[in-house]
Motif scaffolding. Structure first.
Motif, mmCIF file in Angstrom:
data_model
loop_
_atom_site.group_PDB
_atom_site.id
_atom_site.type_symbol
_atom_site.label_atom_id
_atom_site.label_comp_id
_atom_site.label_asym_id
_atom_site.label_seq_id
_atom_site.Cartn_x
_atom_site.Cartn_y
_atom_site.Cartn_z
ATOM 1 N N GLY A 259 11.261 -13.864 -25.517
ATOM 2 C CA GLY A 259 11.196 -15.271 -25.181
ATOM 3 C C GLY A 259 12.420 -15.653 -24.379
ATOM 4 N N ILE B 152 14.624 -18.552 -22.780
ATOM 5 C CA ILE B 152 14.885 -19.970 -22.957
ATOM 6 C C ILE B 152 16.058 -20.368 -22.067
ATOM 7 C CG2 ILE B 152 15.490 -21.784 -24.608
ATOM 8 C CD1 ILE B 152 12.781 -20.510 -25.132
ATOM 9 N N LEU C 224 7.959 -14.154 -22.047
ATOM 10 C CA LEU C 224 7.453 -15.518 -22.112
ATOM 11 C C LEU C 224 8.560 -16.524 -21.862
ATOM 12 C CD1 LEU C 224 5.345 -17.729 -23.089
ATOM 13 C CD2 LEU C 224 6.260 -17.319 -25.381
ATOM 14 N N SER D 140 9.233 -20.536 -22.247
ATOM 15 C CA SER D 140 8.637 -21.700 -22.892
ATOM 16 C C SER D 140 9.724 -22.708 -23.236
ATOM 17 C CB SER D 140 7.899 -21.292 -24.166
ATOM 18 O OG SER D 140 7.401 -22.431 -24.839
ATOM 19 N N VAL E 158 8.350 -20.721 -30.153
ATOM 20 C CA VAL E 158 8.944 -19.429 -29.822
ATOM 21 C C VAL E 158 9.728 -18.880 -31.011
ATOM 22 C CG1 VAL E 158 10.612 -18.247 -28.347
ATOM 23 C CG2 VAL E 158 9.019 -19.886 -27.352
ATOM 24 N N GLN E 159 10.574 -19.711 -31.582
ATOM 25 C CA GLN E 159 11.453 -19.234 -32.642
ATOM 26 C C GLN E 159 10.714 -18.944 -33.931
ATOM 27 O OE1 GLN E 159 14.436 -22.327 -32.670
ATOM 28 N NE2 GLN E 159 15.685 -21.271 -31.153
#
Length: 264
Positions: free
Chosen positions: A47, A49, A208, A210, A216-217
């Motif tokens: 993920g 971020i 990803l 997002s 996500v987390q």
């Protein structure tokens, strides 16, 4: 980890799917990414971020060859990006699709186009591949739109179409840039149930982007495995064999159908 770390995970015997080696990118004399190093391993779920302007979309565009790094090298499946040709191994959904509303293709034709590459663009679609298309349409809840022209759809509906297109070819690497923007909460939940299942049981690697931190987390943890500038990389490893005998999209969608039936 800091920006000088070259591997997000412990490589061991697992293939490196994405390798970013000392990559920087300048846009109109402004440095967007600075000396970035990281490696995504086979079956990682990463993920990405970062705040607006942090370079998330720029990085994804470099990985899929839409932008060229100002410095450094990117490798896919061990091959330098400049010589990589096996694009059918990668599914990519950009944040926004620039689409001419007069483009004459139907939803079904757009989704089926995900099966074609330069190597096989003129071959006939098989019955099994037609079924893959129907499954992908079902997964994104757009089966009732299959005969509509893509330009007639709303932005959220179009995004579902391009998600289905990315999934149809059962990619080994799936790159998603804000994949559920404009999609209703129920479809978002179903989509993430599906990709979690695909990650846990199939040989697919995910990258990803997002803005939904909670989503996500909840799957890949609260602490980033690596930071570089304003970018944070959250990683979940799934390197152990799982018990699914099937490894294709149809199987994952069947799991999604069963989950949806339980929720009704």
């Amino acid at each position: 980890m800091n920006s000088n770390d070259t591997s997000i995970g412990n490589a061991g015997c697992h293939q490196s799917i994405i390798t970013v080696d000392d990559v920087s990118f300048f846009y109109e004399n402004k440095q967007v990414i600075e000396h970035l190093n990281f490696t995504v391993l086979e079956r990682d779920f990463v993920g990405l971020i970062g705040s607006n302007g942090a370079g998330k979309t720029t990085l994804l565009k470099m990985i899929v060859g839409l932008l060229k790094p100002s410095q450094g090298e990117i490798r896919l499946f061990g091959q330098p990006l400049r010589t990589f040709r096996d694009w059918e191994r990668i599914g990519y959904v950009p944040q926004k699709n620039s689409l001419n509303p007069l483009f004459p293709a139907t939803v079904r034709e757009i989704v089926l186009s995900g099966l074609y590459g330069k190597k096989n663009m003129f071959r006939r679609i098989s019955k099994a591949e037609q079924q893959k298309c129907e499954d992908a349409l079902y997964a994104m809840r757009i089966e009732d739109l299959a005969s509509r022209r893509i330009g007639q759809l709303s932005g959220g509906q179009q995004q579902r179409v391009f998600l289905a297109r990315a999934l149809i070819n059962n990619p080994q690497l799936l790159i998603l840039d804000e994949p559920t923007v404009g999609i209703d909460a129920e479809t978002q939940a179903g989509f993430f149930r599906m990709i979690r299942h695909m990650h846990q049981h199939h040989h697919i690697t995910f990258l990803l982007v997002s803005h939904d931190m909670d989503m996500v987390q909840s799957y890949i943890g609260n602490e980033p495995a690596q930071k570089s500038g304003a970018l944070s990389f959250y990683v979940k490893h799934t390197h152990e064999p799982e018990n699914c005998k099937e490894t294709n999209l149809t199987h994952s969608i069947q799991q999604l159908r069963e989950q949806m039936e339980v929720l009704v």
